[in-house]
Design an enzyme around this catalytic site. Structure first.
Site, PDB file in Angstrom:
ATOM      1  N   ALA A 130       0.192  -4.647 -11.661  1.00 50.66           N
ATOM      2  CA  ALA A 130      -0.275  -3.615 -11.803  1.00 50.66           C
ATOM      3  C   ALA A 130      -0.133  -2.368 -12.595  1.00 50.66           C
ATOM      4  O   ALA A 130       1.016  -3.126 -13.355  1.00 50.66           O
ATOM      5  CB  ALA A 130       0.666  -2.566 -10.152  1.00 50.66           C
TER       6      ALA A 130
ATOM      7  N   LYS B 232      -1.399   4.204  -9.549  1.00 50.35           N
ATOM      8  CA  LYS B 232      -1.203   2.639  -9.729  1.00 50.35           C
ATOM      9  C   LYS B 232      -2.179   1.740  -9.249  1.00 50.35           C
ATOM     10  O   LYS B 232      -2.312   1.474  -8.400  1.00 50.35           O
ATOM     11  CB  LYS B 232      -0.306   2.895  -8.981  1.00 50.35           C
ATOM     12  CG  LYS B 232       0.870   1.339  -8.621  1.00 50.35           C
ATOM     13  CD  LYS B 232       2.327   1.432  -7.518  1.00 50.35           C
ATOM     14  CE  LYS B 232       2.557  -0.393  -7.784  1.00 50.35           C
ATOM     15  NZ  LYS B 232       3.938   0.019  -6.542  1.00 50.35           N
TER      16      LYS B 232
ATOM     17  N   ASP C 198      15.455  -1.494  -1.627  1.00 50.56           N
ATOM     18  CA  ASP C 198      15.061  -1.017  -3.393  1.00 50.56           C
ATOM     19  C   ASP C 198      15.263  -0.433  -4.579  1.00 50.56           C
ATOM     20  O   ASP C 198      14.857   0.154  -4.882  1.00 50.56           O
ATOM     21  CB  ASP C 198      14.143  -1.459  -3.709  1.00 50.56           C
ATOM     22  CG  ASP C 198      13.767  -2.455  -5.405  1.00 50.56           C
ATOM     23  OD1 ASP C 198      15.046  -2.569  -6.046  1.00 50.56           O
ATOM     24  OD2 ASP C 198      12.709  -2.494  -6.276  1.00 50.56           O
TER      25      ASP C 198
END
Length: 451
Positions: free
Chosen positions: A133, A150, A242
């Site tokens: 990306a 994105k 994350d």
């Protein structure tokens, strides 16, 4: 006709009375209708030939208005004057539909406005590029607001990456002040573009900007916002997986928002098996480092503890470069785990294979002296070896560490910012720039982890 003229003349010469507009209009309407009825019943007025324009005016004058009609007209703005092309674009000139819009019709309507179309957004600056990306700073032509685009490249043989599909499926249902908002989704043959609200900094940049020396009051405000967004996710059985400073976005007001849900998972049952190749190494809990694939919301809470320490000290807690080094750093601070501190650890083959020295636990206060007693207690409750013993996000929000923020922060609606309370304000950071908050510049990308 003469009676009508006399009536209008008397009305124009009448003295105003202290009554409301509605009462005056109601009286006028009633008198006008009575006069019209009497004229028709008497038959004394001779019909006269009227022009088409006068006939239309007469029909308008003879129209009866109810109080409901009058109130509707009184409630309207004086003059809207919306451009006709805008009304046509939004289809506002058509009467309302008798039934609710179907999902297909709703999508078509949004598409007519401009949602779901790449040309609706203007790319400004490239913020960064990764394997799958590229992220751009952009602007919406609809709202003129800044957005983050994105753009995920689609490989024809593979289709959309599973991380992108996961991120979209989760974010579309998350509506919270401390979670980044997904505004739009654009799918073409070559790319999948996620349109997010734009926040031009993150916690890592914030720390860099203040010389890694934050005001402890600001640490508390950021920590509360992190826990608030995370508790919302965990309540919906969603694990982020994350957490790290680069994935905590911050705007100019100081609002902190969870971002980058590419590794997030919707957890249906606690025993579901997941991949252990998740979470940046520095914020990865020891059970995952040792190969555990059965975990729940506590996986995120270890990372929260690491982030709290990093904000308080200005340096990462366990900056290991390999799994073995990471475990070594953890055990040196918290002590090598035993069956007492971590039941079942000696049966883990990876733990036995590393053959770690027997370290004794060190007091956290000596490593994070700027944290007060309550802060150290909270940190200790998060950095526990046994995952089920770690404090939950919901419980952490009610920890005495946050008592100084007041009671009202716990009563806010999910979509309300804590900065909507006047008592919640950032303070000056004692770092080299000495500012409560200032944008770190318009230079290079703020992070690479968004990919």
């Amino acid at each position: 006709m003469n009676k009508m003229k006399n009536f209008k003349r008397r009305l124009s010469l009448s003295v105003p009375r202290p009554e409301t507009i509605e009462e005056s209009l109601a009286e006028f309407t009633e008198q006008f209708n009575q006069l019209h009825t009497q004229t028709n019943e008497d038959g004394t007025d001779e019909p006269e030939q009227l022009s088409p324009g006068m006939q239309y005016q007469q029909r308008q004058n003879q129209r009866r208005f109810s109080m409901e009609d009058l109130n509707k007209r009184l409630s309207l703005p004086m003059d809207i004057r919306l451009p006709q092309e805008f009304l046509q674009k939004l289809q506002l000139e058509n009467p309302g539909l008798p039934k609710p819009l179907t999902r297909m019709s709703r999508r078509a309507s949004l598409s007519d406005i401009g949602f779901g179309k790449l040309e609706t957004y203007v790319k400004l600056d490239k913020l960064g590029e990764g394997t799958y990306a590229t992220v751009f700073k952009g602007r919406s032509k609809l709202t003129e607001n800044l957005v983050a685009l994105k753009e995920i490249r689609l490989e024809h043989e593979e289709g959309a990456p599973c991380t992108a599909i996961r991120e979209v499926s989760l974010l579309k249902d998350l509506k919270h002040a401390n979670i980044v908002t997904l505004h739009d989704l654009i799918h073409t043959d070559r790319s999948l573009t996620l349109v997010f609200e734009y926040l031009d900094s993150d916690l890592k940049q914030y720390l860099d900007h203040c010389g890694n020396l934050m005001n402890m009051h600001n640490v508390k405000i950021f920590m509360f916002q992190l826990l608030r967004g995370l508790a919302y996710c965990h309540h919906r059985k969603i694990l982020h997986r994350d957490l790290k400073p680069q994935n905590l976005l911050i705007n100019e007001r100081g609002e902190l928002k969870l971002a980058d849900f590419g590794l997030a998972r919707a957890k249906s049952v606690p025993t579901k098996t997941y991949s252990n190749e998740v979470v940046t190494l520095w914020y990865r809990p020891p059970d995952v480092l040792l190969g555990s694939t059965e975990y729940s919301t506590p996986i995120d809470m270890w990372g929260v503890g690491c982030i709290l320490y990093e904000m308080a000290t200005g340096k990462p807690l366990f900056p290991g470069s390999t799994v073995k080094e990471e475990l070594h750093l953890i055990f040196r601070l918290l002590g090598t785990p035993t069956e007492e501190s971590w039941p079942g650890v000696t049966s883990i083959s990876e733990f036995r294979a590393y053959n770690f020295p027997r370290y004794l636990p060190q007091p956290l206060l000596s490593h994070a002296p700027r944290l007060d007693t309550e802060g150290i207690n909270l940190l200790s409750s998060l950095l526990l070896y046994e995952s089920k013993s770690r404090m939950s996000a919901e419980a952490a929000l009610n920890h005495p560490y946050f008592q100084s923020l007041g009671d009202r922060v716990h009563q806010l609606h999910d979509t309300a910012s804590i900065f909507s309370l006047k008592e919640i304000q950032l303070q000056k950071d004692p770092g080299y720039r000495g500012l409560a908050f200032q944008h770190p510049g318009r230079g290079k990308s703020r992070r690479q982890s968004i990919f």
